[in-house]
Motif scaffolding. Structure first.
Motif, PDB file in Angstrom:
ATOM      1  N   ALA A  44      50.711  62.477   7.122  1.00 14.26           N
ATOM      2  CA  ALA A  44      51.604  62.320   8.488  1.00 14.26           C
ATOM      3  C   ALA A  44      51.176  62.361  10.030  1.00 14.26           C
ATOM      4  O   ALA A  44      50.415  63.186  10.358  1.00 14.26           O
ATOM      5  CB  ALA A  44      52.261  63.810   7.754  1.00 14.26           C
ATOM      6  N   ASP A  45      51.172  61.183  10.200  1.00 16.48           N
ATOM      7  CA  ASP A  45      50.638  60.613  11.139  1.00 16.48           C
ATOM      8  C   ASP A  45      52.122  60.154  12.174  1.00 16.48           C
ATOM      9  O   ASP A  45      52.132  59.557  11.288  1.00 16.48           O
ATOM     10  CB  ASP A  45      49.175  60.144  11.283  1.00 16.48           C
ATOM     11  CG  ASP A  45      48.841  60.421  12.356  1.00 16.48           C
ATOM     12  OD1 ASP A  45      47.107  60.680  12.054  1.00 16.48           O
ATOM     13  OD2 ASP A  45      48.438  60.112  13.256  1.00 16.48           O
ATOM     14  N   VAL A  46      51.051  59.800  13.457  1.00 19.22           N
ATOM     15  CA  VAL A  46      51.760  58.966  14.462  1.00 19.22           C
ATOM     16  C   VAL A  46      50.865  57.991  15.107  1.00 19.22           C
ATOM     17  O   VAL A  46      50.024  58.733  15.643  1.00 19.22           O
ATOM     18  CB  VAL A  46      52.563  60.168  15.629  1.00 19.22           C
ATOM     19  CG1 VAL A  46      52.023  61.962  15.848  1.00 19.22           C
ATOM     20  CG2 VAL A  46      53.522  59.851  15.952  1.00 19.22           C
ATOM     21  N   HIS A 158      58.709  65.978   8.326  1.00 22.04           N
ATOM     22  CA  HIS A 158      57.284  65.678   9.164  1.00 22.04           C
ATOM     23  C   HIS A 158      57.075  64.967  10.492  1.00 22.04           C
ATOM     24  O   HIS A 158      57.082  64.424  11.635  1.00 22.04           O
ATOM     25  CB  HIS A 158      56.013  66.154   8.704  1.00 22.04           C
ATOM     26  CG  HIS A 158      54.744  66.042   9.509  1.00 22.04           C
ATOM     27  ND1 HIS A 158      54.384  66.744  10.282  1.00 22.04           N
ATOM     28  CD2 HIS A 158      54.478  64.942  10.001  1.00 22.04           C
ATOM     29  CE1 HIS A 158      53.582  66.613  11.359  1.00 22.04           C
ATOM     30  NE2 HIS A 158      52.785  65.681  11.072  1.00 22.04           N
ATOM     31  N   HIS A 162      58.488  63.460  14.745  1.00 26.20           N
ATOM     32  CA  HIS A 162      57.383  63.696  15.648  1.00 26.20           C
ATOM     33  C   HIS A 162      59.017  62.163  16.597  1.00 26.20           C
ATOM     34  O   HIS A 162      58.710  62.178  17.668  1.00 26.20           O
ATOM     35  CB  HIS A 162      56.913  61.973  14.917  1.00 26.20           C
ATOM     36  CG  HIS A 162      55.493  62.691  14.902  1.00 26.20           C
ATOM     37  ND1 HIS A 162      54.622  63.549  15.346  1.00 26.20           N
ATOM     38  CD2 HIS A 162      54.537  63.097  13.131  1.00 26.20           C
ATOM     39  CE1 HIS A 162      53.292  64.161  14.740  1.00 26.20           C
ATOM     40  NE2 HIS A 162      53.761  63.095  13.250  1.00 26.20           N
ATOM     41  N   GLU A 194      51.139  67.640  16.159  1.00 28.00           N
ATOM     42  CA  GLU A 194      51.708  67.668  14.884  1.00 28.00           C
ATOM     43  C   GLU A 194      52.009  69.131  14.345  1.00 28.00           C
ATOM     44  O   GLU A 194      52.405  68.828  13.326  1.00 28.00           O
ATOM     45  CB  GLU A 194      49.706  67.436  14.371  1.00 28.00           C
ATOM     46  CG  GLU A 194      49.617  66.085  14.531  1.00 28.00           C
ATOM     47  CD  GLU A 194      50.720  64.873  14.164  1.00 28.00           C
ATOM     48  OE1 GLU A 194      50.873  65.252  12.822  1.00 28.00           O
ATOM     49  OE2 GLU A 194      50.240  64.309  14.844  1.00 28.00           O
ATOM     50  N   HIS A 249      45.045  67.368  13.652  1.00 28.96           N
ATOM     51  CA  HIS A 249      46.152  67.695  12.715  1.00 28.96           C
ATOM     52  C   HIS A 249      46.775  69.851  12.664  1.00 28.96           C
ATOM     53  O   HIS A 249      47.688  70.174  12.209  1.00 28.96           O
ATOM     54  CB  HIS A 249      46.918  66.972  11.405  1.00 28.96           C
ATOM     55  CG  HIS A 249      47.093  65.547  11.478  1.00 28.96           C
ATOM     56  ND1 HIS A 249      45.967  64.999  11.899  1.00 28.96           N
ATOM     57  CD2 HIS A 249      48.306  65.159  11.667  1.00 28.96           C
ATOM     58  CE1 HIS A 249      46.716  63.786  11.737  1.00 28.96           C
ATOM     59  NE2 HIS A 249      47.857  63.599  11.369  1.00 28.96           N
TER      60      HIS A 249
HETATM   61 ZN   LIG Z   1      52.795  63.953  11.931  1.00 32.73          ZN
END
Ligand SMILES: [Zn+2]
Length: 278
Positions: A44-46, A158, A162, A194, A249
């Protein structure tokens, strides 16, 4: 979650974008590598918004029976996110721009550089696409202790969060700060960013519940996922200690709290993670 036989999004792509033009950007590769070194798989990253050029064409790949089912499931989840974000945006007099979901295997060229499945699912603001290797479903269970379809739905919601942040300009505002402060200070803003995406994932759960698609245990599956991908828990496992300055996060507790808040309110108004306590 009740998903079988329901509308599937037409914005799902398998393998990579066709026709080239997507890049092997140096910066993106480095960022991904840093994230990998720091966190192992980063769920779950951007990715930072940076331009990349040139590039290779991505490959199509053949899905297993299990991957086909997960693919279908995520296509329905993405369709749901389109429906409710369209509705919420229109309440604010805005038009929602739908993101794409790229399902790939092993590695892929993205608008944010070359990505391998080691980095986990992420959103690339340059091409407004979410990238996921379906093997992450097993990682969720085996590495983050989060089982069930709704855990995966939380992850996708999630990432869509973003995209919402990009459309609302929040993502750009936060990235601007990167040049202006120390890494530790910038990380504090990343945490807020986050947690807001977690709030938006909660809005998804709210919508699902309201429409009668939520099944027994689903909410807990998402909460387990939110807890499982908390920085404190990931760091504890990776390094044997917790370093709050390196949080990007939020802790397990914070992530569950904001997801739950989104679930409760189901709107944009209660998702301000940037002022006050988190
Ligand atoms: Zn994220």
């Amino acid at each position: 979650m009740k998903w079988q036989g329901r509308r599937k999004s037409s914005n799902v792509k398998r393998g990579g974008p066709k026709g080239g033009g997507v890049a092997l950007g140096g910066g993106g590769v480095i960022i991904l590598l840093i994230m990998y070194l720091l966190f192992g798989k980063v769920p779950a990253d951007v990715l930072p918004n940076q331009a990349t050029q040139g590039g290779q064409q991505n490959q199509e790949y053949t899905q297993t029976a299990e991957e086909k089912e997960l693919d279908e499931f995520l296509s329905v989840v993405l369709a749901d996110t389109e429906d409710y974000w369209k509705e919420i945006f229109s309440q604010y007099g805005q038009t929602y721009r739908e993101p794409s979901l790229n399902i790939y295997s092993d590695s892929i060229n993205t608008g944010c550089g070359l990505a391998s499945s080691n980095v986990g699912p992420f959103y690339c603001p340059n091409d407004e696409r979410i990238y996921i290797d379906l093997s992450f479903y097993h990682d969720l269970k085996n590495e983050y202790g989060a089982e069930g379809d709704f855990a995966l739905a939380y992850v996708l919601a999630h990432e869509v969060g973003h995209h919402v942040q990009k459309q609302l300009g929040t993502l750009q505002e936060v990235y601007k700060l990167r040049e202006q402060m120390s890494e530790a200070d910038f990380n504090k803003y990343m945490v807020r960013l986050e947690l807001q995406a977690d709030y938006y994932a909660g809005v998804f759960a709210h919508y699902t519940q309201e429409n009668g698609y939520l099944e027994k245990g689903d909410f807990q599956e998402a909460m387990d996922a939110a807890a499982g991908v908390g920085d404190d828990r990931i760091q504890e496992k990776a390094w044997g200690q917790v370093i709050p300055d390196k949080f990007t996060h939020g802790t397990s507790e914070q992530r569950m709290k904001w997801f739950n808040r989104g679930y409760e309110y189901g709107d944009l108004d209660h998702g301000d993670t940037f002022s006050g306590d988190i």
